[in-house]
Design a protein around this motif. Structure first.
Motif, PDB file in Angstrom:
ATOM      1  N   GLU A 208      43.427  33.648  47.579  1.00  0.00           N
ATOM      2  CA  GLU A 208      43.601  33.104  46.234  1.00  0.00           C
ATOM      3  C   GLU A 208      44.142  31.690  46.340  1.00  0.00           C
ATOM      4  N   ALA A 209      43.641  30.808  45.479  1.00  0.00           N
ATOM      5  CA  ALA A 209      44.123  29.432  45.436  1.00  0.00           C
ATOM      6  C   ALA A 209      43.981  28.916  44.013  1.00  0.00           C
ATOM      7  N   ASP A 210      44.893  28.056  43.592  1.00  0.00           N
ATOM      8  CA  ASP A 210      44.815  27.463  42.261  1.00  0.00           C
ATOM      9  C   ASP A 210      43.522  26.670  42.120  1.00  0.00           C
ATOM     10  N   GLY A 211      42.815  26.898  41.023  1.00  0.00           N
ATOM     11  CA  GLY A 211      41.590  26.161  40.759  1.00  0.00           C
ATOM     12  C   GLY A 211      40.353  26.764  41.390  1.00  0.00           C
ATOM     13  N   TYR A 212      40.496  27.954  42.009  1.00  0.00           N
ATOM     14  CA  TYR A 212      39.350  28.585  42.673  1.00  0.00           C
ATOM     15  C   TYR A 212      39.282  30.060  42.277  1.00  0.00           C
ATOM     16  N   ALA A 213      38.065  30.585  42.324  1.00  0.00           N
ATOM     17  CA  ALA A 213      37.898  32.028  42.159  1.00  0.00           C
ATOM     18  C   ALA A 213      38.369  32.710  43.437  1.00  0.00           C
ATOM     19  N   SER A 214      39.056  33.833  43.301  1.00  0.00           N
ATOM     20  CA  SER A 214      39.527  34.546  44.492  1.00  0.00           C
ATOM     21  C   SER A 214      38.338  35.106  45.269  1.00  0.00           C
ATOM     22  N   ALA A 215      38.515  35.297  46.569  1.00  0.00           N
ATOM     23  CA  ALA A 215      37.449  35.805  47.437  1.00  0.00           C
ATOM     24  C   ALA A 215      37.990  36.967  48.253  1.00  0.00           C
ATOM     25  N   VAL A 216      37.168  38.024  48.407  1.00  0.00           N
ATOM     26  CA  VAL A 216      37.555  39.221  49.160  1.00  0.00           C
ATOM     27  C   VAL A 216      36.592  39.392  50.332  1.00  0.00           C
ATOM     28  N   SER A 217      37.149  39.662  51.506  1.00  0.00           N
ATOM     29  CA  SER A 217      36.322  39.805  52.705  1.00  0.00           C
ATOM     30  C   SER A 217      35.644  41.175  52.728  1.00  0.00           C
ATOM     31  N   ARG A 218      34.738  41.324  53.663  1.00  0.00           N
ATOM     32  CA  ARG A 218      34.187  42.638  53.967  1.00  0.00           C
ATOM     33  C   ARG A 218      35.261  43.465  54.634  1.00  0.00           C
ATOM     34  N   ALA A 219      35.035  44.761  54.818  1.00  0.00           N
ATOM     35  CA  ALA A 219      35.955  45.595  55.584  1.00  0.00           C
ATOM     36  C   ALA A 219      35.876  45.196  57.055  1.00  0.00           C
ATOM     37  N   VAL A 220      37.016  44.852  57.627  1.00  0.00           N
ATOM     38  CA  VAL A 220      37.096  44.426  59.016  1.00  0.00           C
ATOM     39  C   VAL A 220      37.599  45.598  59.853  1.00  0.00           C
ATOM     40  N   ARG A 221      36.788  46.049  60.805  1.00  0.00           N
ATOM     41  CA  ARG A 221      37.184  47.173  61.658  1.00  0.00           C
ATOM     42  C   ARG A 221      38.380  46.790  62.517  1.00  0.00           C
ATOM     43  N   ASP A 222      39.257  47.760  62.759  1.00  0.00           N
ATOM     44  CA  ASP A 222      40.437  47.481  63.573  1.00  0.00           C
ATOM     45  C   ASP A 222      40.052  46.995  64.961  1.00  0.00           C
ATOM     46  N   LYS A 223      38.908  47.473  65.479  1.00  0.00           N
ATOM     47  CA  LYS A 223      38.487  47.071  66.814  1.00  0.00           C
ATOM     48  C   LYS A 223      37.973  45.636  66.848  1.00  0.00           C
ATOM     49  N   GLU A 224      37.830  44.984  65.682  1.00  0.00           N
ATOM     50  CA  GLU A 224      37.400  43.586  65.642  1.00  0.00           C
ATOM     51  C   GLU A 224      38.588  42.640  65.780  1.00  0.00           C
TER      52      GLU A 224
END
Length: 608
Positions: free
Chosen positions: A434-450
């Motif tokens: 999240e940042a002021d002036g921007y739409a929030s972005a959500v990542s894909r699910a990141v596997r623990d092994k990554e």
């Protein structure tokens, strides 16, 4: 020249060595006791003084409130004085004898009477309770001699004193008695002055007993811990000894409780080996019991039992209780396993620890490609498992405790503790930016092994919200309006509150926090209790620094502040905003003014 009476007191306090050595140097401390309000001398006031641990002496002040005390000029023992007079609060002061001043004025404030009553749970009097008053005291200089004036309740449970300063802003009362639980229940100054302050003590019971082994022999050195029937916390009925398994015993605590007997029995061996993902042993892993549940009601929380694995990654608890316990296994550089259930068995229990989770990345503007200067990154856990042949995903909530402010378009995160404990495998991860002036972005699910993944975000700019502000005119040289972005959010999300100002031509207001002059800086306040929590400070336009150092804002200004949605009923909420400012022109400045605004935020139902 000292009087004969004064010499006698001084020599007695200094000791026999002074009597025998006629060449010992002495100095005189001239003390004046004065009315703390008027400064007038207090005739016949008394001074009790003591040098080191010697016998105390008592002197009376003359018509001018004066007392003279003889001290050794080179002594290092402390000298302490207490000034007293009926109707005044006793004051005390101390110095090293060699550093005592030649003259000192001790001001005694006018005193008031205070009192109260100490009762048991049935309303009967508690006799002999110790009463301690806690008063405002100076950080340096004389202080009220509270510790020299012990208070106890009488046969009716009453206590009283006439030495509390009249100007005391507060008085706290602590009551204790060996047969009762201590109390610091709050009482009002009004009740204390009227002598009607009541404090209730509850009876305490003594728990005593003996610890035996299964053969009936006494067990020396056993640890006994008391707690509630629902469970025990550290230091707070569990019994443990090195050569027996711990035991929990439920007892009814009451007065005249008979002696209890606890029998400890041999436990069962618990063998544990900690390995890495390749099956190799991990030495020096700390293994700690978080909770042990007994066969009876209740559990022992964080009892302080811990072990460390040897070079083969092993440890043995030779006298473990037969019930399962919840454990934490951790070592620096590895992902901790918390609240992991382990039960004694004939087989060795194997615990696998994986490396700590690391992730890094860049956050840029999707339009310009430039790094986003400031942003907040929040993780949450993700669990993906299969049920009836279908993949099911369980995600956690975005938590304020996991939020991390980042800057310069880069982030690097390191986790040795999972976001969710007590699972067989370490969970997967998801991240939000999240940042002021921007739409929030959500990542894909990141596997623990990554672990060690490079995860980049490109944030889409948001246009500033449309905020209609009336034109300033006449008696309103400053106008304002407010808006939130986005207009709806869920618990765990962030929103930005904007306040836009228009300032009449030829006029100005002052910067946030620091005006650079004697005029009032601009300030804003926006609160929505139990719904919004501030996430950072107010940010405004860069002020113009004038020749006189004042920091001014003219024509138009946009202020903003980020908030996190904590919780709240899923509905539209009115968000009040208060703007305080001082406006000036070249000729004059108006008195500070307030503008009260209101905007609306819709809180949506929590969603995973």
């Amino acid at each position: 020249m000292m009087s004969a009476k004064l010499l006698k007191v001084a020599w007695r306090a200094i000791g026999a060595g002074v009597l025998m050595a006629s060449s010992v140097l002495v100095s005189a401390l001239e003390l004046r006791l004065l009315d703390g309000m008027t400064g007038q001398p207090l005739k016949d006031a008394t001074v009790v003084w003591r040098l080191g641990t010697n016998e105390a002496g008592t002197l009376s002040a003359d018509a001018n409130g004066r007392v003279e005390i003889s001290l050794p000029a080179t002594g290092s023992n402390p000298v302490r004085i207490i000034g007293r007079k009926q109707g005044y609060a006793p004051m005390t002061m101390s110095w090293e004898a060699r550093n005592a001043p030649v003259r000192f004025d001790l001001l005694l404030p006018e005193a008031q009477h205070m009192g109260g009553r100490v009762m048991d749970e049935s309303g009967g009097p508690v006799v002999g309770a110790e009463v301690k008053l806690i008063l405002p005291q100076r950080l340096a200089g004389p202080w009220v001699a509270v510790d020299d004036l012990p208070l106890k309740s009488d046969s009716e449970g009453r206590w009283g004193c006439d030495w509390v300063p009249k100007n005391a802003a507060y008085v706290y009362v602590e009551v204790s008695h060996p047969d009762y639980l201590s109390s610091d229940d709050g009482v009002t100054l009004e009740a204390l002055r009227a002598g009607t302050a009541e404090q209730k003590l509850f009876s305490a019971a003594t728990v005593r007993g003996r610890v035996f082994d299964e053969g009936g022999e006494p067990v020396p050195g056993a640890t006994v811990v008391l707690g509630s029937e629902d469970g025990l916390w550290p230091g707070g009925d569990g019994v443990k000894a090195a050569k027996a398994a711990p035991a929990l015993r439920l007892i009814e605590v009451k007065r005249e409780l008979p002696s209890i007997e606890v029998r400890l029995t041999r436990g069962v061996p618990l063998r544990v080996r900690v390995v890495d993902e390749a099956g190799q042993p991990i030495p020096e892993v700390k293994a700690t019991v978080d909770e042990w549940q007994s066969e009876t009601r209740g559990s022992w929380m964080f009892p302080g039992w811990e072990w460390q694995t040897d070079a083969d990654g092993r440890f043995v608890w030779s006298n473990a209780p037969p019930q399962k316990a919840l454990w934490t296994f951790n070592k620096s550089g590895l992902m901790s396993r918390g609240h992991h259930a382990v039960s004694p068995s004939a087989e060795e229990q194997v615990i696998t620890l994986s490396p700590a989770f690391r992730i890094r990345g860049n956050v840029t503007d999707a339009t310009t490609g430039q790094p986003v200067p400031e942003f907040v990154l929040t993780p949450r856990f993700v669990q993906i498992h299969s049920t009836a042949g279908a993949a099911v995903t369980n995600v956690g909530e975005w938590s304020e405790y996991s939020r991390k402010p980042c800057s310069d378009g880069k982030f690097s995160l390191y986790y040795e503790y999972p976001l969710l404990s007590g699972t067989r495998d370490v969970h997967d991860w998801q991240f939000r930016v999240e940042a002021d002036g921007y739409a929030s972005a959500v990542s894909r699910a990141v596997r623990d092994k990554e672990r060690g993944l490079q995860l980049d975000f490109k944030l889409e700019p948001l246009p500033l919200p449309e905020i209609a502000v009336a034109a300033p005119a006449g008696t309103k040289p400053v106008t304002a309006a407010a808006a939130v972005q986005p207009g709806s959010a869920r618990p765990g999300d962030s929103i930005t509150l904007f306040v836009k100002l228009r300032i009449a031509p030829g006029h100005h207001i002052y910067a946030l926090e620091d005006s650079g002059c004697r005029n009032l800086p601009t300030s804003l306040d926006a609160t929505l209790p139990r719904v919004l929590k501030p996430d950072g400070s107010w940010v405004g336009p860069e002020p113009k620094v004038q020749k006189d150092g004042s920091r001014t804002i003219a024509v138009e200004a946009l202020f903003r502040r980020r908030f996190m949605v904590e919780r709240g009923e899923a509905r539209k909420h009115k968000l009040p905003v208060k703007l305080r400012y001082q406006v000036c022109n070249e000729a004059l400045c108006w008195p500070p003014e307030n503008i009260v605004l209101e905007t609306e935020l819709e809180v949506l139902a929590s969603q995973r």
